[in-house]
Structure formats: structure tokens, C-alpha cells
Scaffold this motif. Structure first.
Motif, mmCIF file in Angstrom:
data_model
loop_
_atom_site.group_PDB
_atom_site.id
_atom_site.type_symbol
_atom_site.label_atom_id
_atom_site.label_comp_id
_atom_site.label_asym_id
_atom_site.label_seq_id
_atom_site.Cartn_x
_atom_site.Cartn_y
_atom_site.Cartn_z
ATOM 1 N N UNK A 116 -31.826 -15.546 -90.909
ATOM 2 C CA UNK A 116 -31.801 -15.915 -89.483
ATOM 3 C C UNK A 116 -33.149 -15.658 -88.844
ATOM 4 N N UNK A 117 -34.223 -16.292 -89.347
ATOM 5 C CA UNK A 117 -35.543 -16.070 -88.755
ATOM 6 C C UNK A 117 -35.534 -16.438 -87.277
ATOM 7 N N UNK A 118 -36.147 -15.571 -86.469
ATOM 8 C CA UNK A 118 -36.169 -15.801 -85.027
ATOM 9 C C UNK A 118 -35.324 -14.807 -84.260
ATOM 10 N N UNK A 119 -34.338 -14.182 -84.943
ATOM 11 C CA UNK A 119 -33.541 -13.142 -84.295
ATOM 12 C C UNK A 119 -34.292 -11.821 -84.398
ATOM 13 N N UNK A 120 -34.406 -11.103 -83.288
ATOM 14 C CA UNK A 120 -35.120 -9.825 -83.260
ATOM 15 C C UNK A 120 -34.131 -8.676 -83.186
ATOM 16 N N UNK A 121 -34.097 -7.863 -84.230
ATOM 17 C CA UNK A 121 -33.190 -6.713 -84.291
ATOM 18 C C UNK A 121 -33.897 -5.470 -83.747
ATOM 19 N N UNK A 122 -33.168 -4.709 -82.923
ATOM 20 C CA UNK A 122 -33.679 -3.437 -82.407
ATOM 21 C C UNK A 122 -32.719 -2.339 -82.851
#
Length: 558
Positions: A116-122
């Protein structure tokens, strides 16, 4: 002494990731990937983490398979990790060692980067003592302080946009890596790795949705293109973007988990998270059922929604994009946006969740509806619907009359320029006051509250159906222009019409202050009829009169 590490996961930049494209299939795939990232993929990452060491045991709690109080427990059973709950975009986990938390985060991060490139996980971690510290306090601190701080301090990625020899993705403007596959009559187009990942899961996402709503859908299907949402040939085509959000949901979770021992807190959060998730889904199912019931076959054998527009190829003119929990976004034919949003809010209010089984502290929500031309930039329409939802929430807060559901909307017959506040100031503020009575509450009309959905729809129906106004387009347009000029001009218009036609042009009546409104068109600097005139072509009542009356009676009984 039992030392554990609490990990809280969240994602950032979700709105542009899901709604940054005008292609519904890309929005569908993006929404599915976001839901997977902090839910199913987190569970799968836990199992991958466990397989790295034969002695590691984990418990990936899943409300679809496990009871909230089911064992094993990390504090008693020697687990390396336990998933506390996943809901509302957040995932909370416990690890027996901080290095385990870091390893797990690496596994999940790699999965998101690859699939899922583009999703930013924190992710944020904090060690705590099970015996002497409150898990509730630790989680609240992580969410309010550490997680927010990490989101703000995160440096946005700046991908290489390409060189002179590269082609550009049509949706993201990133470097294109391939051509999309042909879909129906759409020609293949250049796509980036992000769009490729979204398109790959469209079939999975659609199958999941169809299966979830199978009991309500009858023989109908959810559309994969906005062009399939009841578009009328030869007419201007509009789509409604509806965003709804529960009122005071964060406080509800806080209050429900407060003053509980750590294990009871975990059980409580699992129960409430799952029940809120089901409330949102079940309310949407009710929306689908009501919409399906409104479709009838006419004399020509065509399936039409309330006889207004045709349903083609069994595609329902409605599709949920973000669903589950209290944060809901759906798209539908522009003529259904107002009605379906109101129905969703009404059905959501009826749902029971853990903690309000006795009818106290019922669920409420607010919704923003933006109606735009079918191919208007989707991200802009969604942003406006979100802003309108916030305006409805502010209306609830400013009224200071308890908690209730409310909605606000904007009907964009052409383009949109500026924020919703700027649009309202520019287009709806006149010397006499505000032409718009929005937002409106879903409370039943009472003497002191006339700005309600019930009152608004009564006025729209009157303009559309009453013999005094029905079919008299020029008269309605003339009234709309006169309302802009204020009370004196409106009364003069009514007087002139009365002299010419020897009868009074009856304004629809609101309850309570209806006499003043019916005579002047305005009350306390707010026009009661401009919004209704504007919405005449964008409102179709779907509920039968008997259903509407029953709903009102039930609310009164409560």
C-alpha cells in the motif's frame, strides 16, 4: 512487577490518499487498503512476528472470532504480544518487551510499503508497569500527546517526480510504472505504484462490501463508477459526497474506559469498539434497504427511484467508501444526498452500543453533504463535505441544548471557489441577514426550534407538490430573487400577487414561529425559504408516509 510496552498505531494523510482521484475504483481500492493497514494486516504482522521464534506466543484478538474477555491474557499466560483493540483508525497493542514492539512495527511498515505505497504509518511506544500504572492513562497520554506530536513532527516525503525520460501517472502525477488494465469502456492509462496497488484490490474490496450488505441489496450491486449512479441521459449529472461523524465519540470512549482495572479496560474497549463499528454498518444497511424499497418498476418496465430516475444494470445509485464505526463517507446520486444523509443519521441514533443499552446517552452524529457535477474534483468535494460536517457540529455545540444530530449541505450547480465560510459570506449574506437556515437539526420541530430537517423537508415538499407552487417555475424563481431583497420586498411581492390573483400565495408553515415566517419569509435575520427553493431539484423523499410517521412516533415515545 510486570513490565509491558504499549504500542499505538495510526495513519496520516488518509484523506488525500483515498479521495485524491476522480476515479471511483481508485477511491474504493484506497479505502480498502487503509482499513487493512491497521486492522487485518496488524493481526497478520503479529503472526509473522510470532513465527520468527518458536517460543513466542501472541494473541491477535479479532471481534469476529473472539469474545472480548477470551483468554489468553498477556499478564497471566506468558504472551509476547496481545492486540488490545483495533477501531476508529487506531490500533492498540501490548508487548512483553519494547524490542518486540519495534520488531512488529518494522514488519507492518514493510508490508504497507510493499502492498500500500502512499499510506503513512505512525507508531508510538511507551513502557509501563501493569501492577502500578493505569493502562487507560498510558493510552490516553500516547494518543493525546505522543501520537499527535509525532504526526506534527513527521517530515513529509518528497518522492522523485521523475526525469525527462519518465512518464507521469494520470492520477497522482508521480512516476508512472505501467498501464492500467482496460475496464469497461475506459481506455488503459498510465499509473504509478500507488494507483497500481489500489486497483489490484478493487475486486476484493467490492466483494467484501457486497457480502457485508447482501441481505439488504436484494439483486442490486454497488457501482464501480460514478457514471453508474443513476445518471439521467440528457440531464446535468450530479453526485453527492456525504461525510458523517459521531458526536462526542472520543469522550464516550474515555468515559467508558475510565476508572477500570487494566484487564477490565481492555475488555471494555473491545466491547465498545466493536459495538460502535457495528452501529455504523447496520445504519448503512438500513439506508440501503430503504433505497431498495423505493425502487419500483414503471409501466414501461423500467426500474426507477420513486419514479424520478432510472436504475440501469442493477447498479444502486449509492456506494459506501469509508464505513464501520462512527466515521462514514458515502457517495450517491446528487438527488439523493440530502435524504440518504438524514436517513443514515436517523438510523444511527436508533442503534444501541455498549453503555447505552438503557436508552441513556444515545448515539448522535453530524453530516456534511456536498453536491457537485459528476466529474468535479473529488478531493475538493470531500474536503467541503468534511467542512460542512464541522459546521454542523459547531451548530450543535453553539445551540447548547443537549446532544442531537444535525446536517449541513452545499449544492454546487457550477464550480466552487473558496472555503465554505467564504462561499456563505459571498453568496448567502445580504443586508437583511442570512439567506441560509443551514445547518439544521434532526430534532422534532418544537416552538423554539424551527431550523429542523422536518421543517425544511415540509417546505420543500410544499413547493414541489402544492398546487399553489407546483409547476410554476417562474413564480418560484421570482420569489427566490425577492427573498434576497429582505422582508419589505417579500411582503410587497406577496401583496402584489394577492391583488393579481385574488388569493394569498401560501408559504409553507414551520411550527412555533410559522406565522411570522409565513408572512415575512424571514425570522430574526434568517430566511426560512431560500434553502428549500434551492433544494427543490435535489431532494427526493424515499420513506413512505407510514414509515416517517412511525419513526416520529417512536422518537416521541422515547
Amino acid at each position: 512487577m510486570k513490565k509491558f510496552t504499549v504500542t499505538v498505531l495510526d495513519t496520516t494523510g488518509i484523506q488525500p490518499y483515498i479521495f485524491g482521484s476522480n476515479r471511483l475504483r481508485e477511491n474504493i481500492g484506497a479505502s480498502y487498503l487503509v482499513s487493512q493497514a491497521t486492522d487485518d494486516w496488524a493481526r497478520e504482522a503479529l503472526h509473522t512476528f510470532a513465527r520468527q521464534d518458536i517460543n513466542r506466543k501472541v494473541y491477535a484478538f479479532d471481534p469476529k472470532k473472539h469474545q472480548p474477555d477470551a483468554k489468553p491474557y498477556i499478564e497471566d499466560d506468558g504472551l509476547a504480544a496481545e492486540l488490545v483493540y483495533a477501531g476508529g483508525g487506531n490500533t492498540v497493542l501490548l508487548f512483553s518487551d519494547k524490542q518486540y514492539a519495534v520488531q512488529f512495527t518494522k514488519i507492518l511498515s514493510k508490508r504497507i510499503l510493499e502492498d500500500a505505497p502512499g499510506i503513512n504509518l505512525v507508531a508510538v511506544h511507551q513502557e509501563f508497569d501493569w501492577d502500578s500504572q493505569s493502562l487507560y492513562d498510558v493510552v490516553q497520554n500516547l494518543m493525546k500527546n505522543d501520537l499527535d506530536a509525532k504526526k506534527r513532527s513527521r517530515i513529509p516525503s518528497a518522492p522523485l517526480l521523475g526525469l525527462g525520460v519518465t512518464a507521469t501517472c494520470r492520477s497522482t502525477q508521480l512516476v508512472a510504472v505501467k498501464m492500467s488494465e482496460k475496464f469497461e469502456d475506459d481506455e488503459p492509462y498510465l499509473i504509478s505504484t500507488e494507483i497500481d496497488a489500489k486497483l489490484k484490490v478493487v475486486s476484493k474490496a467490492n466483494n467484501k462490501l457486497q457480502k457485508m450488505f447482501a441481505s439488504a441489496l436484494d439483486s442490486y450491486k454497488f457501482p464501480l463508477r460514478t457514471d453508474k449512479m443513476g445518471r439521467s441521459e440528457g440531464d446535468s449529472s450530479y453526485v453527492a459526497v456525504v461525510h458523517a461523524d459521531g458526536n462526542g465519540m472520543g469522550k464516550r470512549f474515555q468515559n467508558f474506559g475510565k476508572d477500570k482495572c487494566n484487564r477490565d479496560y481492555i475488555i471494555a474497549m473491545r466491547q465498545l469498539s466493536h459495538s460502535v463499528n457495528q452501529a455504523g454498518i447496520n445504519a448503512l444497511k438500513e439506508v440501503v434497504e430503504i433505497l431498495v424499497k423505493s425502487i419500483k418498476v414503471d409501466a414501461d418496465g423500467k426500474r426507477k427511484v420513486k419514479g424520478k430516475f432510472e436504475i440501469k444494470d442493477n447498479y444502486l445509485p449509492f456506494r459506501p467508501l469509508v464505513y464501520g464505526g462512527d466515521d462514514i463517507t458515502f457517495v450517491c446520486d446528487g438527488r439523493l444526498g440530502l435524504e440518504l444523509a438524514a436517513i443514515f443519521l436517523q438510523e444511527f441514533e436508533k442503534k444501541l452500543v455498549v453503555g447505552n443499552e438503557n436508552g441513556k446517552n444515545p448515539l448522535t452524529a453530524c453530516a456534511g453533504i456536498c453536491v457537485v457535477k459528476t466529474h468535479y474534483p473529488f478531493a475538493r468535494a470531500y474536503q467541503l463535505s468534511e467542512d460542512l460536517c464541522r459546521k454542523a457540529k459547531k451548530f450543535v455545540k453553539d445551540e447548547d441544548k443537549g446532544d442531537f444530530s444535525a446536517l449541513d449541505w452545499h449544492l454546487a450547480a457550477s464550480g466552487l471557489s473558496g472555503s465554505i465560510s467564504e462561499i456563505r459570506d459571498r453568496e448567502f449574506q445580504v443586508p437583511a441577514g442570512s439567506l441560509s437556515m443551514r445547518p439544521v437539526s434532526l430534532k422534532k420541530e418544537i416552538d423554539s426550534d424551527w431550523r429542523t430537517w422536518e421543517g425544511f423537508t415540509k417546505v420543500v415538499k410544499h413547493f414541489n407538490e402544492d398546487e399553489e407552487w407546483n409547476g410554476r417555475h417562474n413564480k418560484v424563481i421570482a420569489l427566490r430573487d425577492v427573498l434576497r431583497q429582505g422582508i419589505d420586498a417579500t411582503q410587497k411581492f406577496l401583496k402584489n400577487y394577492r391583488i393579481k390573483h385574488e388569493q394569498l400565495p401560501l408559504f409553507p408553515e414551520f411550527s412555533g414561529q410559522s406565522k411570522d415566517l409565513a408572512e415575512k419569509g424571514w425570522l430574526n435575520g434568517v430566511c426560512g425559504y431560500f434553502d428549500a427553493i434551492e433544494a427543490m431539484e435535489f431532494y427526493i423523499s424515499l420513506k413512505e408516509e407510514s414509515d416517517a410517521n412511525l419513526s416520529t412516533e417512536n422518537k416521541t415515545a422515547e
